[in-house]
Design an enzyme around this catalytic site. Structure first.
Site, short mmCIF file in Angstrom:
data_model
loop_
_atom_site.label_atom_id
_atom_site.label_comp_id
_atom_site.label_asym_id
_atom_site.label_seq_id
_atom_site.Cartn_x
_atom_site.Cartn_y
_atom_site.Cartn_z
N THR A 35 0.87 -1.17 0.00
CA THR A 35 0.00 0.00 0.00
C THR A 35 0.90 1.22 0.00
O THR A 35 1.62 1.47 0.97
CB THR A 35 -0.92 0.01 1.22
OG1 THR A 35 -1.77 -1.13 1.17
CG2 THR A 35 -1.79 1.27 1.23
N LYS A 92 0.68 5.37 8.22
CA LYS A 92 1.29 5.66 6.92
C LYS A 92 0.23 5.76 5.83
O LYS A 92 0.22 6.71 5.04
CB LYS A 92 2.31 4.56 6.58
CG LYS A 92 2.92 4.63 5.19
CD LYS A 92 2.24 3.66 4.19
CE LYS A 92 2.41 2.22 4.58
NZ LYS A 92 1.84 1.30 3.56
N LYS A 128 -7.21 1.37 -3.00
CA LYS A 128 -6.82 0.98 -1.64
C LYS A 128 -7.00 2.16 -0.68
O LYS A 128 -7.37 1.98 0.49
CB LYS A 128 -5.37 0.50 -1.61
CG LYS A 128 -4.88 0.04 -0.23
CD LYS A 128 -5.73 -1.11 0.35
CE LYS A 128 -5.35 -1.45 1.79
NZ LYS A 128 -4.05 -2.10 1.91
#
Length: 288
Positions: free
Chosen positions: A97, A240, A172
């Site tokens: 990701t 993150k 995502k």
């Protein structure tokens, strides 16, 4: 059979690479912590490599599953990295990701070198990786997606080509926005139920089949009640992801108020030293 290289064999990547090996694909693997490779060699027959160059030499397909965009950048573009060592025409698939902008950049850089790059982040956590039931969101060229599909099918069930390079990462991002809301929601439901004197397990049964039902409620809330805060997905990686999303949304002048609130809670958890817990450890934010 296609020759496979796998870069990054952590909680997710090791299991994903293992599924390919179990299907008969020869898999050479590299991980910064080399000790993890020995266990995977024993379990799945992966071939441990000491360098990225050694892993990708001669590979038809190279998968990457690392931690952060800076790690993706390093393994693709750094000295001794994938772009320096992959054979011409190889298919390079980043399942980390990461940043949509970086995915688009790698696609363009790869094209100049005769390399085909796709972004294919996943959802489903450690259990999805272990059971081969991940959702896989893919950005890149249609013909490359068709070539990679049999490989994706070894590790996932819901596999969707979303569009050009970067669109897997954008999808995502949308996934993580929804997960952020669902995680905060089930955590607060547990806190409320406990304060009200309800039996939390019975509460989950009562609401799980109705409009409140979600994958997070069904799979992660029971872990919280068992005291299982082990990382299927690390707090630090969720932070993150949310920061990447806020950066992308900021380019369009879009304010994501819910995501911002959840991010602040997780940043507080990081300050509490909980970076390496699973995302379900949000319960500790309310218990502090």
């Amino acid at each position: 059979m296609k020759q496979i290289a796998w870069i990054g064999t952590g909680v997710m990547g090791g299991q994903q690479a293992g599924h390919l090996a179990k299907k008969g694909y020869p898999v050479k693997a590299y991980n910064r912590s080399a000790d993890k490779l020995e266990a995977l060699k024993e379990e799945f027959g992966l071939v441990p490599c000491e360098t990225i160059a050694q892993a990708v030499e001669g590979a038809d397909v190279v998968f990457v599953m690392v931690g952060y965009p800076k790690d993706v950048e390093e393994v693709f573009l750094g000295e001794g990295g994938i772009f320096e060592n992959a054979k011409e025409g190889a298919l390079l698939i980043d399942m980390t990701t990461s940043s949509p902008s970086l995915a688009q950049r790698l696609y363009e850089e790869g094209k100049k070198k005769g390399l085909r790059v796709m972004d294919a982040p996943v959802s489903g956590g450690d259990s999805g990786a272990r059971n081969g039931t991940l959702s896989i969101m893919v950005g890149g060229d249609e013909k490359d997606f068709e070539e990679a599909l049999p490989l994706f099918e070894c590790m996932g069930k819901n596999i969707v080509h979303m569009g050009p390079a970067g669109f897997g990462q954008h999808t995502k991002a949308a996934n993580q926005i929804a997960v952020a809301g669902a995680t905060a929601a089930y955590t607060e439901a547990l806190v409320y139920a406990q304060k009200a004197g309800l039996e939390p397990e019975k509460m989950l049964t009562a609401i799980g089949a109705g409009a409140a039902g979600s994958w997070q409620l069904s799979n992660m809330a029971p872990r919280v009640l068992k005291g299982d805060l082990a990382p299927g997905f690390f707090v630090k990686h969720f932070i993150k992801d949310m920061k990447i999303i806020e950066e992308e949304a900021g380019k369009w002048g879009v304010e994501l108020s819910m995501l911002d609130s959840v991010l602040k809670m997780y940043e507080e958890m990081s300050r509490m030293g909980l970076d390496n817990d699973g995302t379900q450890a949000l319960i500790k934010y309310y218990q502090k």
